[in-house]
Scaffold this active site. Structure first.
Site, short mmCIF file in Angstrom:
data_model
loop_
_atom_site.label_atom_id
_atom_site.label_comp_id
_atom_site.label_asym_id
_atom_site.label_seq_id
_atom_site.Cartn_x
_atom_site.Cartn_y
_atom_site.Cartn_z
N ALA A 138 0.91 -1.18 0.00
CA ALA A 138 -0.02 0.02 0.01
C ALA A 138 0.82 1.20 -0.09
CB ALA A 138 -0.95 -0.03 1.29
N ASP A 139 0.20 2.26 -0.55
CA ASP A 139 0.83 3.47 -0.44
C ASP A 139 0.05 4.57 -0.13
OD1 ASP A 139 3.66 4.95 -0.52
OD2 ASP A 139 2.11 6.05 -1.99
N THR A 140 -0.02 5.24 0.59
CA THR A 140 -0.69 6.44 1.24
C THR A 140 -0.05 7.94 0.75
OG1 THR A 140 -1.97 5.12 3.01
CG2 THR A 140 -2.19 7.52 2.93
N GLY A 149 -3.26 3.85 -2.32
CA GLY A 149 -3.32 2.77 -3.35
C GLY A 149 -2.95 1.49 -2.69
#
Length: 189
Positions: free
Chosen positions: A70-72, A107
């Site tokens: 994930a990437d925030t 994401g």
């Protein structure tokens, strides 16, 4: 539910805690990944692009496990804010967010049996106007250098500064658990 063991490719203690709260079996495995991205992408595309890059680092190494990445990112006034580089940078970011509405985009990429499934979630966060003293105190006490946008919603600044959110709370924490769970229970369908 028969959800396979998860390899969580994230050092985020918040993501780890969310998976624990979901009663999911997981192991943390980390790899260094270049988190740069091409110009011209929307915030949603950036978050998904980086999450997929993180998953691709595991492509040849997994068996029956699920790789979860994930990437925030935080976006205000059309500007993408990543993680701050210094405490002063964190203060500057929080001053940019103060008194405004910003977007938190996470994401997510699931790699399972050679297939990539990427998705994202977006939440709107409404910050009240905060004083420099409130912001500086938070940065000094919580050292938010590992957080997109320089803050954690579950920490003091979230409790005193966020007036409301529209969308998923867990997305703002760093992982949209509702969407993730829906994807995980359908892996073998």
């Amino acid at each position: 539910m028969n959800i396979p063991k998860i390899i969580l490719a994230s050092k985020s203690p918040r993501r780890q805690e969310l998976l624990r709260l979901m009663d999911l079996d997981f192991e943390v495995v980390l790899k260094e990944v270049d988190e740069s991205y091409p110009d011209g992408l929307t915030p949603q595309e950036v978050a998904v692009y980086i999450a997929r890059k993180k998953a691709e680092a595991f492509d040849q190494e997994v068996g029956d496990e699920v790789v979860l990445t994930a990437d925030t990112i935080v976006c205000v006034d059309g500007l993408i804010l990543g993680k701050p580089e210094t405490p002063q940078h964190a203060i500057e970011m929080l001053q940019m967010l103060s008194g405004k509405i910003h977007l938190v985009v996470t994401g997510v990429c699931i790699l399972y049996k050679g297939k990539y499934n990427s998705f994202f979630d977006v939440s709107e966060v409404f910050f009240r106007q905060m004083s420099l003293e409130e912001i500086s105190s938070y940065v000094e006490q919580y050292n938010p250098l590992d957080k997109a946008g320089s803050y954690g919603i579950q920490e003091r600044i979230g409790l005193i500064g966020i007036q409301k959110i529209q969308g998923s709370y867990t997305n703002v924490v760093g992982l949209p658990t509702e969407k993730l769970y829906a994807q995980l229970i359908n892996l073998n369908k």
